[in-house]
Design an enzyme around this catalytic site. Structure first.
Site, PDB file in Angstrom:
ATOM      1  N   TYR A   1       0.813  -0.969   0.022  1.00 56.82           N
ATOM      2  CA  TYR A   1       0.059  -0.074   0.095  1.00 56.82           C
ATOM      3  C   TYR A   1       1.044   1.225   0.121  1.00 56.82           C
ATOM      4  O   TYR A   1       0.833   2.025  -1.077  1.00 56.82           O
ATOM      5  CB  TYR A   1      -0.791   0.003   1.305  1.00 56.82           C
ATOM      6  CG  TYR A   1      -2.264  -0.754   1.050  1.00 56.82           C
ATOM      7  CD1 TYR A   1      -2.362  -1.749   0.152  1.00 56.82           C
ATOM      8  CD2 TYR A   1      -3.203  -0.492   1.920  1.00 56.82           C
ATOM      9  CE1 TYR A   1      -3.536  -2.548   0.105  1.00 56.82           C
ATOM     10  CE2 TYR A   1      -4.632  -0.952   1.592  1.00 56.82           C
ATOM     11  CZ  TYR A   1      -4.704  -2.055   0.901  1.00 56.82           C
ATOM     12  OH  TYR A   1      -5.567  -2.782   0.761  1.00 56.82           O
ATOM     13  N   SER A   2       1.559   1.647   1.117  1.00 56.52           N
ATOM     14  CA  SER A   2       2.414   2.674   1.353  1.00 56.52           C
ATOM     15  C   SER A   2       3.584   2.781   0.250  1.00 56.52           C
ATOM     16  O   SER A   2       3.911   1.694  -0.295  1.00 56.52           O
ATOM     17  CB  SER A   2       2.890   2.896   2.479  1.00 56.52           C
ATOM     18  OG  SER A   2       1.923   3.040   3.679  1.00 56.52           O
TER      19      SER A   2
ATOM     20  N   SER B   1       5.841  -5.119   5.407  1.00 57.07           N
ATOM     21  CA  SER B   1       6.000  -5.514   6.539  1.00 57.07           C
ATOM     22  C   SER B   1       6.238  -7.209   5.697  1.00 57.07           C
ATOM     23  O   SER B   1       5.299  -7.414   5.040  1.00 57.07           O
ATOM     24  CB  SER B   1       4.916  -6.019   7.614  1.00 57.07           C
ATOM     25  OG  SER B   1       4.953  -4.446   8.344  1.00 57.07           O
TER      26      SER B   1
ATOM     27  N   GLU C   1      -7.798  -4.340   8.517  1.00 58.81           N
ATOM     28  CA  GLU C   1      -6.646  -4.030   8.998  1.00 58.81           C
ATOM     29  C   GLU C   1      -6.814  -3.655  10.415  1.00 58.81           C
ATOM     30  O   GLU C   1      -6.244  -3.690  11.487  1.00 58.81           O
ATOM     31  CB  GLU C   1      -5.803  -3.269   8.355  1.00 58.81           C
ATOM     32  CG  GLU C   1      -4.420  -2.999   8.958  1.00 58.81           C
ATOM     33  CD  GLU C   1      -3.400  -2.356   8.169  1.00 58.81           C
ATOM     34  OE1 GLU C   1      -3.975  -1.538   7.416  1.00 58.81           O
ATOM     35  OE2 GLU C   1      -2.248  -2.494   8.031  1.00 58.81           O
TER      36      GLU C   1
END
Lengths: 377, 400
Positions: free
Chosen positions: B131-132, B164, B247
């Site tokens: 995502y980021s 991660s 999440e």
């Protein structure tokens, strides 16, 4: 597994919210802050009695509704949301105490009156040195030929100025030791003097009650020793839960007021609620209130169904909710700015109620210590 | 109000508890010294998930045809409670189980569900979240990683960050820009990318805890078959939001908080103050009780949400409140622990003087990371303020 309100409880909630919005608007609460108001809106209480709210916890055989503590907490939340003054709390606690006491004639005399809102009976428990921690007590009784003789000074006695009788908590000699006792004392008894204690929260009316050689018949002794202490513990827990619910309702009301204002008040060419500094304060209030609501329901349910968790849960709820209400009150004030600091706006009514709620029936520190004890830390 | 479980559920709870007592992995000392991404540790973690799955206790509420058991939420809640009670290690496939899995069940094609869901459960395939990006953090929708549809394939170019588990993940669920001309929320698509594809490079970033938890990931002409698009082309933002909701619930799990608080109380009993157990110190008792109130509020709040889920009531902004409150609370719990430890607080896990294996300073930093990850507390407050309370949005920035 069903953690939530029943259909009946949701109906009670809606009914109470609508009724109080119409019958106890902020303008009515403001009037209580006038110097000559005695803090007991009798017309409102007559209607509340007709709705069956005053006798919610009284047994059906005495004209009550035989409700649960969770029912009472649902109602208390709405009374807090509307900042209703008067002896609701005092009477409800007295009903709880009286319905468990062994003297049948006293139950028959007082419970129907309380359920109908035709009498005020209030607990005379706290004293000079027990403002935050309820024990030990100094008021003394002695048993003589003509009955019981009582001496001592009670403080923070709710609505004593409009009460018909007191449930006086004192110490009685029991052999060489002293035992806790609860004694019924009519307001008109010789030697009883009542003095109002001025509180910033005008929706509450604590008084000082001085007992100077007050003599009452022996049948006025309602409970002693272990029975009295157990009863007081239960009353204390109920007070904690009802006040926690009151805090919840008050906090919700303040959040609504703050959000409503943040949407319409404009500075720098836009509504102040669009600024994160203001928006995040409002979100913080939500983040405090939402989980806290579940804690109140749990604590009330524990009173009804989980006796071994009742004290723990009551202290969790009162200790936490009184902090939440205070925090929300301060946050709301900051959202309003100067206008929130005035006597004419509604905010100060709930702000002050938050302060009273915080310390009544055990300060947050007292409840935290009790949580520690209940956890056997 | 009824906090009891029907008898068949209580019987189920007893079975789970007995199984855990027998099968919970022991924690050999050597393993604790291994790096976070050491293959031996990962292998053991996969074995644990596999064992739990074979016993029937992973993602029980998923549909049967994809490896679940179609169990109700109450059954799942009982398993979660018992895992906490037994202090079971977390599942390595958590991001698959809690994030991409539920998203695929909602938005995936039949083929995607059959291909991916069973292997998520068995830990055969580990997932990471793309995502980021360096310039798309809190403002996620401004992401720039480009995917061009050429024939039946997407060609992906760009960079992700804070990913991660990317260094050992088999798959990534990834947000890419497929239409650079559309308004930013409307040109995004949601792709499933094989981490073994040519053109992907992964560089671990060392976190402040010293662990290699997250990574930078680069894509250079990475080919992704069109069949790995989830949802409609350019409509990935809706899909992404579903995953974000999962999440937030994962990060805001009340059970994690309860585990951490129980460890804090054990620590308080162990530490001494003036020759007595710290838990007898009035100041410590006040602090512990204040935390207990917040922890218990979240426990019963979770019960309330469980009931709402069973009754099919809308959840509103509950996930954001959970994420905000739980991550902040977890951090406050670790702060309390550090205060108990005094100067021992900052001893590393390698130090022979460390208490609880240096756990608390690590947790202190890690819980701060959780306040930031998954949408910072500030972003959650924006969501609560705008979607929950209806407060006006911040004015948009002027075009550059």
């Amino acid at each position: 597994m069903n953690f939530g309100l029943s259909a009946d409880q949701e109906l009670l909630q809606r009914t109470a919210r609508d009724f109080l919005a119409a019958e106890w608007p902020p303008a009515a609460a403001h009037a209580v802050f006038d110097a000559d108001h005695d803090g007991y809106p009798r017309k409102l209480y007559e209607q509340m009695a007709q709705l069956g709210w005053l006798g919610l916890l009284a047994p059906v055989e005495f004209g009550g509704a035989g409700g649960t503590c969770l029912d009472a907490a649902v109602l208390a939340e709405e009374l807090g949301r509307a900042a209703v003054p008067g002896p609701y709390l005092a009477n409800t606690l007295s009903i709880l105490a009286l319905r468990q006491i062994g003297v049948a004639s006293v139950r028959r005399q007082w419970l129907p009156l309380l359920a109908k809102g035709q009498a005020v009976v209030t607990l005379a428990w706290f004293e000079e040195d027990t403002a935050a921690w309820p024990f030990p007590l100094k008021a003394r009784g002695s048993v003589g030929r003509f009955g019981l003789r009582l001496n001592g000074t009670k403080r923070f006695v709710l609505d004593a100025h409009v009460a018909d009788a007191f449930l006086v908590v004192c110490r009685l000699p029991a052999g060489r030791a002293q035992s806790t006792a609860i004694v019924l004392v009519p307001r008109e008894q010789a030697g009883v003097a009542v003095r109002p204690m001025n509180d910033v929260d005008r929706t509450r009316r604590p008084c000082e009650v001085v007992l100077n050689d007050v003599t009452v018949p022996r049948r006025s002794l309602l409970a002693t020793g272990g029975q009295a202490e157990k009863l007081l513990a239960r009353v204390q827990n109920a007070a904690a839960v009802l006040l926690a619910a009151d805090c919840l309702g008050g906090a919700e009301r303040l959040l609504e007021m703050a959000v409503e204002y943040a949407k319409v008040r404009r500075q720098f060419g836009r509504p102040i609620g669009s600024f994160q500094a203001v928006k995040h304060r409002c979100a913080d209030m939500v983040a405090q209130i939402e989980p806290a609501r579940s804690l109140v329901w749990y604590a009330a349910h524990a009173m009804d169904a989980l006796p071994r968790q009742a004290a723990y849960a009551a202290s969790l709820a009162k200790g936490h909710l009184s902090e939440v209400f205070s925090n929300v009150a301060e946050n709301a004030l900051r959202v309003f700015g100067g206008i929130g600091f005035t006597w004419e706006r509604d905010l100060h009514i709930w702000f002050k109620r938050a302060q009273w709620n915080r310390y009544a029936f055990g300060s947050p520190e007292w409840h935290r210590e009790r949580v520690a004890q209940e956890c056997r830390w | 109000m009824d906090l009891t479980y029907p008898p068949q559920y209580e019987a189920f709870r007893r079975r789970v508890r007995a199984w855990l007592r027998k099968n919970l992995p022991s924690r050999p000392r050597g393993l604790a010294k291994l790096a976070f991404d050491d293959p031996r540790r990962i292998e053991r973690a996969k074995q644990w998930q596999r064992k739990l799955y074979e016993a029937g206790y992973v993602a029980m509420s998923w549909p049967k045809e994809y490896g679940g058991q179609g169990a109700d939420v109450l059954t799942q809640a009982i398993v979660d409670e018992e895992l906490v009670r037994a202090q079971a290690p977390p599942l390595i496939g958590q991001m698959g189980i809690q994030m991409v899995g539920p998203t695929l069940i909602q938005f995936g094609t039949e083929e995607q569900k059959r291909r991916f869901l069973p292997r998520i459960l068995t830990a055969e395939e580990i997932w990471c979240q793309g995502y980021s990006e360096p310039n798309a953090g809190s403002d996620l929708a401004s992401l720039q990683t480009r995917a061009e549809l050429v024939g039946d394939e997407f060609i992906v170019n760009g960079q992700k960050i804070w990913t991660s588990n990317a260094q050992f993940a088999d798959w990534m669920f990834c947000l890419v820009r497929t239409d650079p001309h559309a308004p930013k929320h409307h040109g995004i698509s949601y792709l499933l990318i094989d981490m073994k594809s040519p053109g992907i490079s992964v560089r671990p970033l060392i976190q402040m805890t010293g662990e290699r938890g997250f990574n930078e990931v680069w894509f250079e002409n990475v080919r992704v078959p069109r069949s790995h698009l989830v949802g409609e082309l350019h409509q990935g933002w809706q899909v992404a939001n579903a995953t974000l909701l999962h999440e937030r619930n994962m990060l805001g799990a009340a059970t994690t908080t309860q585990q951490l608080f129980a460890a804090l109380v054990r620590l308080a009993k162990l530490c001494t103050r003036q020759g007595r157990s710290a838990v007898e110190d009035p100041v410590v008792r006040q602090r512990l009780a204040a935390l207990a109130m917040r922890v218990e509020a979240m426990r019963y709040h979770a019960y309330r949400q469980l009931t709402d889920t069973i009754l099919g009531r809308p959840r509103g902004i509950a996930a954001s409140v959970n994420k905000l409150v739980s991550t902040e609370l977890n951090h406050d719990i670790t702060v309390c622990a550090l205060n108990l430890l005094g100067s021992y607080a900052t001893q590393t896990s390698e130090s022979k003087f460390a208490v609880d294996g240096g756990r608390w300073i690590r947790e202190f930093m890690f819980t701060l990371g959780m306040i930031i990850g998954g949408g910072t507390s500030e972003i959650q407050k924006n969501i609560i303020g705008e979607r929950g309370l209806g407060l006006p949005r911040e004015p948009r920035a002027l075009p550059e």
